[in-house]
Design a protein around this motif. Sequence first.
Motif, mmCIF file in Angstrom:
data_model
loop_
_atom_site.group_PDB
_atom_site.id
_atom_site.type_symbol
_atom_site.label_atom_id
_atom_site.label_comp_id
_atom_site.label_asym_id
_atom_site.label_seq_id
_atom_site.Cartn_x
_atom_site.Cartn_y
_atom_site.Cartn_z
ATOM 1 N N UNK A 61 0.841 -1.203 0.000
ATOM 2 C CA UNK A 61 0.000 0.000 0.000
ATOM 3 C C UNK A 61 0.872 1.248 0.000
ATOM 4 N N UNK A 62 1.883 1.255 0.861
ATOM 5 C CA UNK A 62 2.774 2.410 0.953
ATOM 6 C C UNK A 62 3.540 2.628 -0.343
ATOM 7 N N UNK A 63 4.054 1.538 -0.932
ATOM 8 C CA UNK A 63 4.837 1.663 -2.161
ATOM 9 C C UNK A 63 3.988 2.177 -3.318
ATOM 10 N N UNK A 64 2.778 1.633 -3.465
ATOM 11 C CA UNK A 64 1.889 2.074 -4.546
ATOM 12 C C UNK A 64 1.536 3.549 -4.370
ATOM 13 N N UNK A 65 1.223 3.930 -3.128
ATOM 14 C CA UNK A 65 0.900 5.334 -2.842
ATOM 15 C C UNK A 65 2.090 6.231 -3.133
ATOM 16 N N UNK A 66 3.270 5.761 -2.755
ATOM 17 C CA UNK A 66 4.480 6.547 -2.962
ATOM 18 C C UNK A 66 4.754 6.759 -4.445
ATOM 19 N N UNK A 67 4.613 5.702 -5.254
ATOM 20 C CA UNK A 67 4.827 5.839 -6.693
ATOM 21 C C UNK A 67 3.867 6.870 -7.277
ATOM 22 N N UNK A 68 2.610 6.792 -6.846
ATOM 23 C CA UNK A 68 1.615 7.751 -7.337
ATOM 24 C C UNK A 68 2.009 9.175 -6.955
ATOM 25 N N UNK A 69 2.425 9.367 -5.700
ATOM 26 C CA UNK A 69 2.807 10.692 -5.226
ATOM 27 C C UNK A 69 3.994 11.242 -6.006
ATOM 28 N N UNK A 70 4.978 10.387 -6.287
ATOM 29 C CA UNK A 70 6.177 10.831 -6.990
ATOM 30 C C UNK A 70 5.856 11.270 -8.415
ATOM 31 N N UNK A 71 5.117 10.446 -9.149
ATOM 32 C CA UNK A 71 4.828 10.782 -10.539
ATOM 33 C C UNK A 71 3.795 11.909 -10.645
ATOM 34 N N UNK A 72 2.864 11.957 -9.704
ATOM 35 C CA UNK A 72 1.899 13.060 -9.647
ATOM 36 C C UNK A 72 2.644 14.378 -9.424
ATOM 37 N N UNK A 73 3.614 14.353 -8.509
ATOM 38 C CA UNK A 73 4.406 15.555 -8.230
ATOM 39 C C UNK A 73 5.224 15.955 -9.448
ATOM 40 N N UNK A 74 5.853 14.975 -10.088
ATOM 41 C CA UNK A 74 6.678 15.267 -11.257
ATOM 42 C C UNK A 74 5.891 15.927 -12.369
ATOM 43 N N UNK A 75 4.677 15.428 -12.617
ATOM 44 C CA UNK A 75 3.835 15.996 -13.670
ATOM 45 C C UNK A 75 3.539 17.466 -13.394
#
Length: 371
Positions: free
Chosen positions: A205-219
């Motif tokens: 759960x943490x890893x999936x959320x983290x990936x989303x946060x990272x790419x969301x931030x990058x965009x």
Amino acid sequence: MDLYLSLIRIGASLMLTFVAFSQSYRINKNANSYLATLFGVLTILFISTDVGEYISEKWIWLYAINILENNTILIPSFLYIAVYHFVHAPANFLKKHYLLFLPFLFVAIFETFSIWAETHSLALEDFIDTLDFIFLIGLWIFSLIVFYWVVKMLANHHKNVLKFHANTQGVDLNWLYKLMFIFPIYFIPQVVFYFISNQYYLTNISDITLFFMLFYSGFHIVQQREIFDLTMQGKVLAEKEIPEQIDVEKEGLIDEHLMLEIVNNLEKVMKEDKPYLNKNLSLNLLADKLNSRTHILSYVINSHYNINFYNYINNFRFDYCKALLKNPKKQHLSIEGIALEGGFGSKSTFNTLFKKQSGMTPTQYKNTNNQ
């Protein structure tokens, strides 16, 4: 599989570090520099966590890994400083900001003591475990408090930005505001980790959320605009300090004759020059066009039309786009094309405002008037 996940999150956070750092040379210099530092801290955290088990058991290496793994507490600190510089550009680093790093200093001292006690075979396990638990609770509380400050700062910024920008896309920091409500999805499992032994599903759960946060931030980092134009910053900051509800007439800054003169000039410019078609139109640009001061123009719009600058400009854009939607010669334009031609920054912003104003979507309005 764990190795691949580790490489992906290290690579993603490292990429974002360079993206944010490169943006600091283009726009929002200080804010993006601290944002890059935040992602750099995340990268170091991931590296230390994922390679820690392969490091030598010598206490100096163990100490270094423990310190690096505990740099999680730096995330709220750098997040607060980055957001502070976004909404207070061009602010400098303040002395009070050093207080945000005290928790990390306490953690470093505690880890030093723990490693020292372990290497000297001191029977302090229970005492250290108790201190560890107290520190952990304290750090969680600290993180929640800082996140609250950040959310409050972003909410105030969203209100203030409407006074200066007609198109808030890229300057309202809504992406950071939304990110604050995603953070708990990442941090709550970390809290649960402490109390359970089976962490597999919570880790996912943490890893999936983290990936989303990272790419969301990058965009959204690459979609940024300069929040306050560097050429106008001094003027903006000086005039931002004047409250919106100030009685300008009592202060002797404007009289009724001058107000009517500004209103007439404003309406003439809006009718003839159509500055609202510029999606980057700001209160500063319009005030310069009228040879007026920013806070005077803001006062005139607020008092004479009883709306803020954002709504004043977008009312013109709304009427202009309505005319385009009804114009038979413009039927080849898509809804997005009409939105951009009318000065809106995006189709979504146009759709939201149009439905709020007319009670129907642009497509529905277009179909209704061209049957």
